[in-house]
Design an enzyme around this catalytic site. Sequence first.
Site, PDB file in Angstrom:
ATOM      1  N   SER A 146       0.870  -1.166   0.000  1.00  0.00           N
ATOM      2  CA  SER A 146       0.000   0.000   0.000  1.00  0.00           C
ATOM      3  C   SER A 146       0.904   1.212   0.000  1.00  0.00           C
ATOM      4  CB  SER A 146      -0.870   0.008   1.264  1.00  0.00           C
ATOM      5  OG  SER A 146      -1.494   1.271   1.460  1.00  0.00           O
ATOM      6  N   TYR A 159      -2.258  -1.218  10.415  1.00  0.00           N
ATOM      7  CA  TYR A 159      -2.192  -1.331   8.955  1.00  0.00           C
ATOM      8  C   TYR A 159      -0.864  -0.796   8.432  1.00  0.00           C
ATOM      9  CZ  TYR A 159      -3.877  -1.104   4.110  1.00  0.00           C
ATOM     10  OH  TYR A 159      -4.038  -1.277   2.752  1.00  0.00           O
TER      11      TYR A 159
END
Length: 270
Positions: A146, A159
Amino acid sequence: MTTPRFLEGRRALVTGSVQGIGLAIATALAREGAAIVLHGLGTPDAQAAARTAVEAAGAPAVQVCAHDLRDAAQAEALVHAALAEGPVDILVNNAGIQHTASLADMPRQRWDDILAINLSAAFDTMRVALPRMAAGGYGRVVNIASVHGLVASVNKAPYVAAKFGLVGLSRVAALEYASAGSRESGGVTVNCVCPGWTETAIIQPQIDARAAALGVDRAFATRDLLREKQPSLRTSLPDEIARVVVWLCEPAAHNLTGAAIPVDGGWTAQ
């Protein structure tokens, strides 16, 4: 004369592939002739729809698995289940979950689950799959990280930690397997793709909420949301992320390893 599909005879395992980016990746690999191992905890209908999509794209064979990647033993068992049906030449670790909360308010179980699925599962699948790829002289591991594997944002501690860890893990694996295989065999590479805002079900509620709050249409709400981070003011489509993954699987990409490739509209260039 038709162009040969360069992944004919290859087999790909894509985690989290019954919807979204994972399904787009599986479908794109199938278009190039790869047999596909789908994975996901979706409903039987979702799994059946995913199978139909990759078969229609040209996958010569499809296997569907539903292992729970929160469990390390299940993550390892997933690769063994795939290997029981044939080689795994391509491994795409795409499965991931998200939960937003401040560091102080983040539930401890959420931390455990996010780290398990977004990072530890990739470690477990890679450590089973990579030695076999090296033995065959060809292998591609593509970890879907990401933009948050490159930069941080508030309220996303587990995350961001997992995605930063995934980038680091991928670089270590790339170094360890860099000399495996040859130009002729294709070599073994390990890379990350780091998407920014992408058109998936995950961002839809944020766009809808912003449109409602501002009293604007979806297009304006999308641009307003992206204005905070992504200079292009355009989202990526799942199939666009998939095309990057397919390119990394080409023989010509044998020397591209250990990279974290941002597809983020300039987010990390700032």
